[in-house]
Enzyme design. Structure first.
Site, short mmCIF file in Angstrom:
data_model
loop_
_atom_site.label_atom_id
_atom_site.label_comp_id
_atom_site.label_asym_id
_atom_site.label_seq_id
_atom_site.Cartn_x
_atom_site.Cartn_y
_atom_site.Cartn_z
N ASP A 525 0.88 -1.18 0.00
CA ASP A 525 0.00 0.00 0.00
C ASP A 525 0.91 1.22 0.00
OD1 ASP A 525 -1.64 2.12 0.70
OD2 ASP A 525 -2.83 0.94 2.12
N HIS A 526 0.89 1.92 -1.11
CA HIS A 526 1.86 3.01 -1.28
C HIS A 526 1.56 4.21 -0.37
CE1 HIS A 526 5.28 4.77 -2.94
NE2 HIS A 526 4.99 4.82 -4.24
#
Ligand code: COA
Length: 553
Positions: A525-526
């Site tokens: 999850d950036h």
């Protein structure tokens, strides 16, 4: 099969109430106690239930009509042919109704709430307002707090709303005054006599002593001078509230009856977003249906119109025009997995980092354990090594061991390392969770992962065994493939995909050497993890798997 009248049952003291919603239609089949219509007084809304199972043949009232006890609201043909009083929700014979109502009203004074406790505070006095009689209901959940600390309220202003499975009631303020400490919260279950909140009441001279004795209390609770909530009791026994009860978001007022709330819960509709078209903006079932329909229509419009999440839906063609097709309902697990995947995919900005780990030595070691494994009755696969390496990487790079709480703008850091393992089963994908992976040895992990995978295949996993993961490993290595982009199992922030190890020529500076390379695909999850950290994570994994002695460090 005779037609019988459906009558308004005892309304617990209310004279006339207004029909605000007709829940059934003529021709509908109903079960005993299914709600037929909703009536509302100025304090409570109540559903009148079917007295027996059967088919509704006529509804003789309409929305806006005023009804009282004994009025006929419709006709029904009992499905078992049995007669009955016809009083909605009343099992007693019709002739007893009068007696019953009398008993009810005679009993009413005893229902008065206990005397509020008083505290003096300067020129004003502070009272602890208690829950008055709830007409026989106990443990009724608070669904709305209508006031905040510091609010000034008038006598009879609603303080909190409670909801049983049959009725929604507002508990009115017994005095005009200022709200002090609120002693309950949404979801709390209240019974008669429970402390509700503190109120400061300015002395205005009427109350000569500035203190309240029992006669004050009696006055406070007497129906003539102060309002006790007049909940319109149903004759039928209340049914226990399901564990799926969820109060609406705090601070948002929702005016809807129990059946409407139940319908909304079943359909997953957020009532705070539904516009009520009933009296005083009350939400009725049609509003919920209309809301859900509009959401679905938006979702299904393949072009242009965005859904609530801003993503255009996919419009299906008629596949039969291309060839023979067959439709089959999704299993619950498939539907749940699909919803989870979509939720993760839509909510999480995914990036996938690829790397290869040289597991030549690890494989030599693993194979050397074959005999020991046979003795123990446990097969050592690459998975326990991966679990151990991921646990070490999560400890070293704790930004991977978090969840994001976007509503509160907080990062939740976990002090434990539980890892989920994706298991392919004949009935779908399941993800059991191995707890405290960092504290377990390879054999223990091998045994536990094999046991959980078997339980998954046998559909024997308990819900608790599928909860609490910080991170997931999904290994397709036993099947094949060179790389893939797994979907993060949100609210986790990363997942490791493992593909099939293969011998590859690796340049050692002088020559190509045959090395067993394990492809790793780390999706993350950036929002929580930046690209450099992801590269560090896979780098660390390749080091740990490349020399498993480092796992001991
Ligand atoms: N590369 C090469 N071989 C591998 C490997 C890899 N990455 N991982 C496992 N193997 C080998 C094992 O060593 C074993 O071989 P062996 O019998 O010669 O020793 C064989 O593949 C089968 O292993 P498996 O029984 O799958 O055990 P595992 O511990 O590796 O995996 C599960 C267990 C539960 C993860 C696995 O059975 C599974 O269900 N995988 C699918 C997960 C999935 O569907 N993910 C997709 C999610 S979208």
């Amino acid at each position: 099969m005779s037609e019988q009248e459906i009558k308004v049952p005892d309304l617990g003291g209310a004279d006339e109430v207004e029909v605000i919603e007709i829940i059934v239609s003529e021709g509908d089949s109903v079960e005993e106690e299914d709600p037929i219509l909703t009536v509302e007084s100025d304090k409570a809304s109540v559903e009148l239930p079917a007295p027996t199972a059967g088919k509704i043949t006529r509804i003789t009232v309409k929305v806006g009509d005023k009804v009282k006890e004994g009025d006929v609201i419709g006709l029904l043909v009992a499905s078992d042919g049995a007669g009955g009083s016809g009083d909605a929700g009343d099992d007693e014979p019709a002739e007893k109704d009068g007696e019953k109502a009398d008993e009810q009203s005679e009993a009413a004074p005893e229902d008065a709430p206990p005397a509020p406790k008083k505290k003096k505070s300067g020129g004003a006095r502070t009272e602890v307002v208690k829950v008055p009689s709830l007409d026989g209901f106990d443990d009724v959940p608070v669904i709305e707090i209508n006031v905040s600390e510091g609010d000034s309220v008038g006598e009879e202003d609603p303080l909190v709303t409670v909801e049983s499975d049959k009725a929604t009631m507002e508990i009115p303020s017994p005095f005009a005054g200022k709200i002090g400490k609120i002693l309950v919260k949404e979801g709390d279950k209240l019974s008669e006599g429970s402390d509700l909140l503190e109120m400061t009441i300015e002395d205005d001279g009427d109350d000569e002593e500035g203190s309240v004795d029992s006669s004050d209390s009696a006055r406070a609770e007497s129906p003539e001078s102060k309002p006790a909530p007049k909940e319109r009791k149903q004759e039928s026994a209340p049914q226990p509230q399901g564990s799926t009860y969820e109060p609406p978001s705090p601070g948002t007022k929702v005016h809807a009856g129990p059946a409407v709330r139940k319908l909304a819960r079943e359909l997953g509709a957020d009532l705070t977003r539904v516009k009520g078209s009933g009296p005083k903006g009350r939400i009725i079932k049609d509003d919920v249906h209309a809301y859900v329909k509009s959401q679905l229509q938006q979702a299904q419009q393949g072009t242009g119109v965005a859904t609530g999440s801003g993503i255009p839906g996919v419009k299906l063609p008629d596949f039969s025009q291309f060839g023979e097709v067959e439709r089959e309902g999704m299993s619950r697990m498939m539907a749940a997995t699909a919803a989870n995947m979509q939720r993760s995919w839509l909510n999480v900005p995914h990036v996938t980092q690829f790397d290869d780990a040289d597991i030549t030595e690890m494989e030599d070691f693993r194979k050397a354990q074959k005999a020991a494994g046979e003795k123990r009755g446990v097969k050592m696969t690459p998975l326990p090594f991966l679990l151990k390496a991921c646990a070490a990487a999560l400890a070293e790079l704790p930004q991977f061991n978090v969840s994001l709480d976007m509503e509160r703008k907080e990062v939740v850091r976990k002090k434990y390392i539980h890892i989920g393992i994706a298991v392919d089963t004949p009935h779908g994908l399941m993800v059991p969770v191995i707890r405290d992976v960092d504290q377990k040895g390879l054999w223990e992990l091998a045994a536990e992962s094999a046991e959980l995978a078997q339980k998954a295949r046998d559909k024997k996993l308990k819900p608790a065994e599928m909860q609490g993961a910080c991170f997931t490993i999904t290994s397709l290595g036993g099947i094949g493939g060179t790389a893939f982009t797994p979907i993060v199992n949100t609210p986790e922030v990363a997942i490791l995909g493992v593909s099939k190890a293969a011998m590859k020529p690796v340049w050692d500076g002088k020559a190509f050497q045959p090395r067993l390379m394990l492809p790793l695909s780390l999706s993350y999850d950036h929002r929580a993890v930046n690209g450099a950290d992801a590269a560090r994570f896979t780098n660390l994994l390749t080091q740990l798997l490349g020399d498993i002695r480092t796992l001991l460090l």
